[in-house]
Enzyme design. Structure first.
Site, PDB file in Angstrom:
ATOM      1  N   ASP A  50      94.255 -37.135 -78.727  1.00 29.38           N
ATOM      2  CA  ASP A  50      93.922 -38.579 -79.297  1.00 29.38           C
ATOM      3  C   ASP A  50      92.585 -38.914 -78.234  1.00 29.38           C
ATOM      4  O   ASP A  50      92.871 -38.825 -77.161  1.00 29.38           O
ATOM      5  CB  ASP A  50      95.353 -39.468 -79.005  1.00 29.38           C
ATOM      6  CG  ASP A  50      94.935 -40.785 -79.246  1.00 29.38           C
ATOM      7  OD1 ASP A  50      93.901 -41.192 -80.157  1.00 29.38           O
ATOM      8  OD2 ASP A  50      95.888 -41.784 -78.656  1.00 29.38           O
ATOM      9  N   ASN A  52      91.435 -42.383 -78.831  1.00 28.61           N
ATOM     10  CA  ASN A  52      91.251 -43.742 -78.991  1.00 28.61           C
ATOM     11  C   ASN A  52      92.290 -44.391 -78.595  1.00 28.61           C
ATOM     12  O   ASN A  52      92.485 -45.738 -78.710  1.00 28.61           O
ATOM     13  CB  ASN A  52      90.479 -44.188 -80.079  1.00 28.61           C
ATOM     14  CG  ASN A  52      91.575 -44.239 -81.399  1.00 28.61           C
ATOM     15  OD1 ASN A  52      92.575 -43.290 -81.217  1.00 28.61           O
ATOM     16  ND2 ASN A  52      91.464 -44.342 -82.511  1.00 28.61           N
ATOM     17  N   ASP A  54      95.206 -44.671 -79.811  1.00 30.27           N
ATOM     18  CA  ASP A  54      96.329 -45.099 -80.856  1.00 30.27           C
ATOM     19  C   ASP A  54      97.512 -44.110 -80.765  1.00 30.27           C
ATOM     20  O   ASP A  54      98.444 -44.467 -81.439  1.00 30.27           O
ATOM     21  CB  ASP A  54      95.695 -45.529 -82.177  1.00 30.27           C
ATOM     22  CG  ASP A  54      95.298 -44.038 -82.860  1.00 30.27           C
ATOM     23  OD1 ASP A  54      95.218 -43.047 -82.154  1.00 30.27           O
ATOM     24  OD2 ASP A  54      94.688 -44.267 -83.882  1.00 30.27           O
ATOM     25  N   ASP A  58      93.175 -37.002 -83.464  1.00 31.42           N
ATOM     26  CA  ASP A  58      91.967 -37.474 -84.239  1.00 31.42           C
ATOM     27  C   ASP A  58      91.106 -36.354 -84.074  1.00 31.42           C
ATOM     28  O   ASP A  58      90.963 -35.246 -83.319  1.00 31.42           O
ATOM     29  CB  ASP A  58      91.354 -38.768 -83.905  1.00 31.42           C
ATOM     30  CG  ASP A  58      91.180 -38.891 -82.344  1.00 31.42           C
ATOM     31  OD1 ASP A  58      90.437 -38.071 -81.780  1.00 31.42           O
ATOM     32  OD2 ASP A  58      91.915 -40.033 -81.846  1.00 31.42           O
ATOM     33  N   ASP A 127      93.076 -27.608 -95.566  1.00 32.10           N
ATOM     34  CA  ASP A 127      94.189 -27.566 -96.106  1.00 32.10           C
ATOM     35  C   ASP A 127      94.149 -28.345 -97.534  1.00 32.10           C
ATOM     36  O   ASP A 127      93.759 -29.535 -97.434  1.00 32.10           O
ATOM     37  CB  ASP A 127      95.396 -28.150 -95.293  1.00 32.10           C
ATOM     38  CG  ASP A 127      96.608 -27.802 -95.353  1.00 32.10           C
ATOM     39  OD1 ASP A 127      96.674 -27.405 -96.565  1.00 32.10           O
ATOM     40  OD2 ASP A 127      97.493 -27.811 -94.569  1.00 32.10           O
ATOM     41  N   ASP A 229      98.028 -25.043-100.086  1.00 30.99           N
ATOM     42  CA  ASP A 229      99.503 -25.774 -99.828  1.00 30.99           C
ATOM     43  C   ASP A 229     100.341 -25.411-101.066  1.00 30.99           C
ATOM     44  O   ASP A 229      99.939 -25.616-102.076  1.00 30.99           O
ATOM     45  CB  ASP A 229      99.317 -27.200 -99.436  1.00 30.99           C
ATOM     46  CG  ASP A 229     100.753 -27.986 -99.197  1.00 30.99           C
ATOM     47  OD1 ASP A 229     101.074 -27.488 -98.027  1.00 30.99           O
ATOM     48  OD2 ASP A 229     101.236 -28.293-100.249  1.00 30.99           O
ATOM     49  N   GLU A 286      99.754 -20.536 -99.234  1.00 29.66           N
ATOM     50  CA  GLU A 286     101.236 -20.916 -98.967  1.00 29.66           C
ATOM     51  C   GLU A 286     101.976 -20.305-100.076  1.00 29.66           C
ATOM     52  O   GLU A 286     102.115 -21.328-101.083  1.00 29.66           O
ATOM     53  CB  GLU A 286     101.596 -22.121 -98.491  1.00 29.66           C
ATOM     54  CG  GLU A 286     103.020 -22.318 -97.660  1.00 29.66           C
ATOM     55  CD  GLU A 286     103.640 -23.968 -97.812  1.00 29.66           C
ATOM     56  OE1 GLU A 286     104.608 -23.722 -97.071  1.00 29.66           O
ATOM     57  OE2 GLU A 286     103.101 -24.590 -98.546  1.00 29.66           O
ATOM     58  N   HIS A 360     103.521 -25.412 -88.748  1.00 24.96           N
ATOM     59  CA  HIS A 360     104.171 -26.920 -88.476  1.00 24.96           C
ATOM     60  C   HIS A 360     105.271 -27.089 -89.407  1.00 24.96           C
ATOM     61  O   HIS A 360     105.768 -28.435 -89.260  1.00 24.96           O
ATOM     62  CB  HIS A 360     102.876 -27.713 -88.967  1.00 24.96           C
ATOM     63  CG  HIS A 360     102.554 -27.948 -90.526  1.00 24.96           C
ATOM     64  ND1 HIS A 360     101.861 -26.605 -90.990  1.00 24.96           N
ATOM     65  CD2 HIS A 360     102.937 -28.569 -91.457  1.00 24.96           C
ATOM     66  CE1 HIS A 360     101.949 -26.757 -92.296  1.00 24.96           C
ATOM     67  NE2 HIS A 360     102.617 -28.046 -92.589  1.00 24.96           N
ATOM     68  N   ASP A 361     105.659 -26.197 -90.126  1.00 26.59           N
ATOM     69  CA  ASP A 361     107.006 -26.389 -90.928  1.00 26.59           C
ATOM     70  C   ASP A 361     108.168 -25.485 -90.291  1.00 26.59           C
ATOM     71  O   ASP A 361     109.322 -25.559 -90.711  1.00 26.59           O
ATOM     72  CB  ASP A 361     106.986 -25.759 -92.304  1.00 26.59           C
ATOM     73  CG  ASP A 361     105.812 -26.617 -93.015  1.00 26.59           C
ATOM     74  OD1 ASP A 361     106.036 -28.111 -92.744  1.00 26.59           O
ATOM     75  OD2 ASP A 361     105.283 -26.022 -93.998  1.00 26.59           O
TER      76      ASP A 361
HETATM   77  C1  GLC Z   1     103.912 -27.348 -97.438  1.00 27.13           C
HETATM   78  C2  GLC Z   1     103.510 -27.832 -96.231  1.00 27.13           C
HETATM   79  C3  GLC Z   1     104.524 -28.944 -95.717  1.00 27.13           C
HETATM   80  C4  GLC Z   1     104.511 -30.006 -96.650  1.00 27.13           C
HETATM   81  C5  GLC Z   1     104.843 -29.432 -98.027  1.00 27.13           C
HETATM   82  C6  GLC Z   1     104.492 -30.472 -99.198  1.00 27.13           C
HETATM   83  O1  GLC Z   1     105.083 -26.617 -97.417  1.00 27.13           O
HETATM   84  O2  GLC Z   1     103.247 -26.870 -95.179  1.00 27.13           O
HETATM   85  O3  GLC Z   1     104.258 -29.541 -94.346  1.00 27.13           O
HETATM   86  O4  GLC Z   1     105.389 -31.060 -96.288  1.00 27.13           O
HETATM   87  O5  GLC Z   1     103.930 -28.254 -98.363  1.00 27.13           O
HETATM   88  O6  GLC Z   1     103.129 -30.496 -99.414  1.00 27.13           O
HETATM   89 CA    CA Z   2      93.665 -41.458 -82.097  1.00 25.76          CA
END
Ligand code: GLC
Ligand code: CA
Length: 586
Positions: A50, A52, A54, A58, A127, A229, A286, A360-361
């Protein structure tokens, strides 16, 4: 015409960068696709850096960190969605594909990031969330306004079922019915994920054209590739029928009913043909649920994509994705088999795989794949070795290179991720206790990998000067980029060393893969061999010492060991070693 010129320029620039990176005389590199020779790094933009105050990461934060990423050998940065979005699913609900969300910055910031990254030989990977949009997307706003407007057919609308309720008993991936009633149209719309994420109707050619336009907009900005995605869900069955109820809620999980529906490849081929010709970009999907026999049509020379994320290994302990309380025990040979199977797949399809242990999942890999109580520095190095020496393009999840681990917050209210809440409520509905449901959250919550990246041992781990949108993992005083940079034995320096090794020993990039001792219950061992050299990699994935037959190392010399001292034939707990021999030896 203008577009073509940009594309030709982009290809030429990339070729020059590649040549410069590989040095004169490396004729092979000219034939290789750049994304096969690099390391990809996933940036969870919200939690990266980050600038700024908040409390939210970013784009400027990424631009400021490019030298850090360059040192890690990252040549492709996959940014999680940073488009305009109400953030119901942290950006995976896109309201406008052509705008940057103000919390992340501006389009000028994005242009600067692409430019600055390019100067360092790094490409940005966007993405593309194309199965659905946000319900705030003007496309959906128009679609839901009535049954007779230009976009009324852009989403999946159905009349109520015979009982006046949802058209089918499908359960969305995040839990609850996959249908939402809209009083204006008097109809239901389908959402594979949240109700704020209505599914687009890919059967409509205008929708497909609009999505190709989006992708080309980003290609023309100079991005290096796309992550697509949830792409296996874009094609729905011709007839919508109830599925067999699979839980106490009497619903039937949508994944088994709609993933990878025949006909999907036609959509994807059209998409690919509309986007990639004349470019050097890559597309990684994915693609949860692709059957092995279909892989040649998905990836490889005749495939609709360059790579797909094959996820069986991250589900090794989870037989039912919806039920985080129902786990299963697994053994190391099983895990190895999954990796080897995906390597086999690349051989049969002449395709390529993204190698990954986290995203991230998913939970952090140290918690996910190593025994409880494993030393996290040794463990982080062991897993990092696997990640960076398998055949394929490694995808590092931010923080994985620091050996970051899961969090275990006491109350469900401390969590942020919407799917974590849904899984928690689902577990209670299935009769699990609160303790059991919380233990499952600790183990599988998507927030585990979404805590802020730990830069320093200062306040908020140097992530922000404000209040972070999600708490920093308490271990940041010890585990952070600055401290690890200064410590030669850190996980971070191990990654940097491995990245360098990969670029200096080409068999680690293009060598064939052959597994050794597949039945070994502790060690993951394999060779990577090209015309000139053979690397032998041995990784002890347990907390006990391990022995192996050293005959596989005849004539081989040690390149690297994560232990202080090493001897052929044995490995210390969690030790990883890389040996090298001339090609063709034994
Ligand atoms: C994919 C993403 C996940 C998101 C889902 C819906 O699985 O990796 O983070 O919540 O799609 O878009
Ligand atoms: Ca920020």
């Amino acid at each position: 015409m203008k577009k073509r010129i940009y594309r030709i320029l982009a290809v030429l620039t990339a070729a020059c960068l590649l040549l410069a990176a590989s040095g004169a005389g490396a004729a092979k590199a000219e034939n290789e696709l750049w994304w096969k020779n690099t390391i990809a790094y996933e940036i969870y933009v919200r939690s990266f850096r980050d600038t700024n105050g908040d409390g939210i990461g970013d784009l400027k934060g990424i631009t400021q960190s490019l030298d850090y990423l360059k040192e890690l050998g990252a040549g492709a940065l996959w940014l999680t969605p940073c488009y305009a979005s109400p953030q119901e699913d942290n950006g995976y609900d896109i309201a406008n594909f052509y705008e940057i969300d103000p919390v992340y910055g501006t389009m000028a910031d994005m242009d600067e990031l692409i430019r600055e990254a390019g100067k360092r030989g790094i490409r940005i990977v966007m993405d593309l969330v194309f199965n659905h949009t946000s319900d705030a997307n003007p496309w959906f706003v128009e679609s839901r306004a009535g049954r007779n407007n230009e976009k009324s057919d852009w989403y999946i609308w159905r009349d109520p079922g015979e009982d006046g309720g949802a058209p089918t008993n499908w359960r969305s991936i995040f839990g609850g019915s996959a249908w939402e009633y809209d009083p204006i149209r008097g109809q239901y719309y389908l959402h594979t994920f949240l109700k704020q994420q209505p599914d687009l109707n890919w059967e409509n050619p205008e929708v497909r054209k609009a999505l190709i336009d989006v992708a080309n907009f980003w290609v023309n900005k100079g991005v290096g590739g796309f992550r697509l995605d949830a792409i296996t869900y874009i094609k729905k069955p011709a007839v919508f029928e109830n599925g067999r109820p699979d839980a106490d809620d009497r619903l039937s999980g949508i994944h088994a009913l709609t993933a990878d529906t025949p006909g999907i490849l036609d959509f994807l081929r059209e998409f690919q043909e509309g986007v990639t010709p004349g470019t050097d970009i890559f597309m990684v999907g994915e693609a949860n649920g692709v059957a092995p026999e279909e892989l040649p049509e998905w990836v490889g020379g005749d495939g609709v994509m360059d790579m797909i994320f094959e996820i069986s290994h991250v589900l090794i302990d989870l037989p039912d994705e919806m039920n985080w309380c129902k786990t299963r025990e697994w053994k190391i040979p099983e895990l190895k088999k999954m990796f080897s199977a995906s390597q086999e797949m690349t051989r049969s399809t002449k395709g390529w795989v993204p190698v990954f242990l986290e995203n991230h999942d998913q939970p952090r890999s140290i918690n996910h794949f190593l025994p409880e109580g494993a030393d996290r520095v040794a463990g982080g190095k062991a897993l990092g070795t696997l990640l960076l020496t398998m055949r394929g393009t490694p995808f590092i999840m931010q923080g994985e290179e620091l050996g970051l681990v899961n969090v275990a917050w006491e109350s469900i209210d401390e969590y942020k991720d919407v799917s974590t809440f849904n899984h928690y409520w689902f577990a209670l509905g299935e009769g699990y206790t609160q303790e059991e449901a919380m233990a499952a959250v600790h183990r599988f919550s998507r927030d585990n990998a979404r805590t802020p990246l730990q830069w320093t041992d200062g306040e908020n781990a140097g992530f922000t000067t404000g209040t972070p949108w999600i708490p920093v993992n308490e271990d940041y005083k010890t585990f952070n980029a600055a401290s690890e940079k200064a410590d030669p034995d850190s996980v971070l320096n191990w990654y940097i060393t491995l990245a360098k090794l990969r670029s200096e020993h080409e068999e680690l990039l293009d060598g064939d893969y052959r597994e050794l001792f597949p039945e070994h219950e502790q060690i993951f061992a394999y060779e990577r061999e090209n015309e000139t050299a053979k690397a032998v990699i041995l990784i002890n994935l347990t907390t006990e010492p391990a022995a192996y037959d050293p005959a596989c190392l005849e004539g081989a010399e040690l390149l690297l060991s994560s232990a202080k001292e090493t001897e052929k034939g044995t490995l210390a707990p969690l030790e990883a070693v890389i040996y090298e021999a001339p090609a063709g030896k034994q």
